[in-house]
Structures are given as C-alpha cells and as structure tokens.
Design a protein around this motif. Sequence first.
Motif, PDB file in Angstrom:
ATOM      1  N   LEU A   1       3.737  13.219   4.540  1.00 48.76           N
ATOM      2  CA  LEU A   1       4.177  11.987   3.893  1.00 48.76           C
ATOM      3  C   LEU A   1       5.476  12.297   3.167  1.00 48.76           C
ATOM      4  CD1 LEU A   1       0.889  10.377   2.512  1.00 48.76           C
ATOM      5  CD2 LEU A   1       2.327   9.566   4.376  1.00 48.76           C
TER       6      LEU A   1
ATOM      7  N   GLU B   1      -2.382  11.034  -4.235  1.00 49.13           N
ATOM      8  CA  GLU B   1      -2.548   9.995  -3.224  1.00 49.13           C
ATOM      9  C   GLU B   1      -2.302  10.562  -1.828  1.00 49.13           C
ATOM     10  OE1 GLU B   1      -3.290   6.230  -1.564  1.00 49.13           O
ATOM     11  OE2 GLU B   1      -3.727   6.992  -3.560  1.00 49.13           O
ATOM     12  N   ALA B   2      -1.270  11.381  -1.673  1.00 52.43           N
ATOM     13  CA  ALA B   2      -0.971  11.995  -0.372  1.00 52.43           C
ATOM     14  C   ALA B   2      -2.129  12.886   0.074  1.00 52.43           C
ATOM     15  CB  ALA B   2       0.330  12.784  -0.454  1.00 52.43           C
TER      16      ALA B   2
ATOM     17  N   GLY C   1      -5.213  12.541  -0.801  1.00 51.94           N
ATOM     18  CA  GLY C   1      -6.299  11.617  -0.475  1.00 51.94           C
ATOM     19  C   GLY C   1      -6.133  10.963   0.885  1.00 51.94           C
ATOM     20  N   ARG C   2      -4.905  10.840   1.323  1.00 51.98           N
ATOM     21  CA  ARG C   2      -4.626  10.264   2.642  1.00 51.98           C
ATOM     22  C   ARG C   2      -4.645  11.327   3.739  1.00 51.98           C
ATOM     23  NH1 ARG C   2       0.364   5.981   1.645  1.00 51.98           N
ATOM     24  NH2 ARG C   2      -0.570   4.908  -0.156  1.00 51.98           N
TER      25      ARG C   2
ATOM     26  N   HIS D   1       0.782  14.615   9.592  1.00 49.49           N
ATOM     27  CA  HIS D   1       0.247  15.323   8.430  1.00 49.49           C
ATOM     28  C   HIS D   1       1.228  15.348   7.251  1.00 49.49           C
ATOM     29  CE1 HIS D   1       2.675  18.238  10.569  1.00 49.49           C
ATOM     30  NE2 HIS D   1       2.735  18.946   9.462  1.00 49.49           N
TER      31      HIS D   1
ATOM     32  N   ALA E   1       0.810  -1.227   0.000  1.00 50.00           N
ATOM     33  CA  ALA E   1       0.000   0.000   0.000  1.00 50.00           C
ATOM     34  C   ALA E   1       0.841   1.275   0.000  1.00 50.00           C
ATOM     35  CB  ALA E   1      -0.940  -0.006   1.195  1.00 50.00           C
ATOM     36  N   ASP E   2       2.134   1.169   0.302  1.00 55.41           N
ATOM     37  CA  ASP E   2       3.023   2.333   0.285  1.00 55.41           C
ATOM     38  C   ASP E   2       3.472   2.703  -1.127  1.00 55.41           C
ATOM     39  OD1 ASP E   2       2.970   2.447   3.060  1.00 55.41           O
ATOM     40  OD2 ASP E   2       4.874   1.384   3.294  1.00 55.41           O
TER      41      ASP E   2
END
Length: 159
Positions: free
Chosen positions: A77, A104-105, A107-108, A75, A47-48
């Motif tokens: 990545l 993606e970041a 979204g996370r 907060h 997943a990373d």
Amino acid sequence: MPEPYIRIAVADDEEGLVVLDRATWSTLHAVSPPPEAPFFDERHVPADYLVAETDGRLVGYIRLAVPTRLASNAHVLQIQGLAVADEARGQGLGRALIRAAVEEARGRGARRLSLRVLGHNAPARALYEAEGFAVEGVQPEEFLLDGVYVDDILMGRKL
C-alpha cells in the motif's frame, strides 16, 4: 486541543476534506493544486482515507492506496496524501495519522508501505524517517516548483 479521533472517512466528510485540502495546499508537499472536481471519485473513495477530527471538525487526513493494479504488487500500500490543519500542527497529529495508516495497512494484509515525498520537504522526511521509513530511491530534479527543481524521494518500510 482535545485528542483527535482517527477513523475511516465516510462520504459526508467530503466538504470538510475539500476545505482542509485547499487550506493546507502548498508546493512544499504537492506538485499540483487541489483539483476543482469533487474530493471523492472513482479513484479516491472514502475507504482510502483515514481522517482525524477534533470537536466534530476534520483536522487531518492520510490516504492509503494501491500503487498499481498488478497482482504481484498487491501486498504493498502507498501513502498518497497527508494533510494537517494549521491549528493542529506541532501536536503529533501527523505522527498519529502515520501510525494509524501503518495499522490500517497491516489490517488490510499489506506487507509494505511506501510513499513519495518532495526532497525539499525536510519536516515530512524527518517525520517519515522517525516512523521507520527509509529512502529507497531518488528522482533528481523531477519537478519544477516555484522556479526551483525539486527531487522526488521514494520511501518505504516493511510492516
């Protein structure tokens, strides 16, 4: 080359990622050779990774990870690896992977994205700068690679 498909990695990608990682390894962008251990482990889970594939073959990846386990740093990545197969270079795949990682970041829930890049890797530094990353710190002569001292550069951007 057909347009690559970028997606989250799955466990079945491991063999292809090992091959890609070993084929692209260089002291231009890495301080140690790829590990002999499996590509995925407890610190490096599928997943990373975002992977790019063309015609069912992996041609690139980018790894997003937490830089620390501190709650006050949750907060952020960090990009901790980017590789593009030789035959896919010069076609915008690195840029596409970075843009996918930014999305993606976000979204996370990340507010910042950081990375480290070797000072002598001018193409990567230029690409990161073009994608909104700025130099935030330099550790002069942090690594000795191929008999030359190389700076470690910290870059980051707001999301």
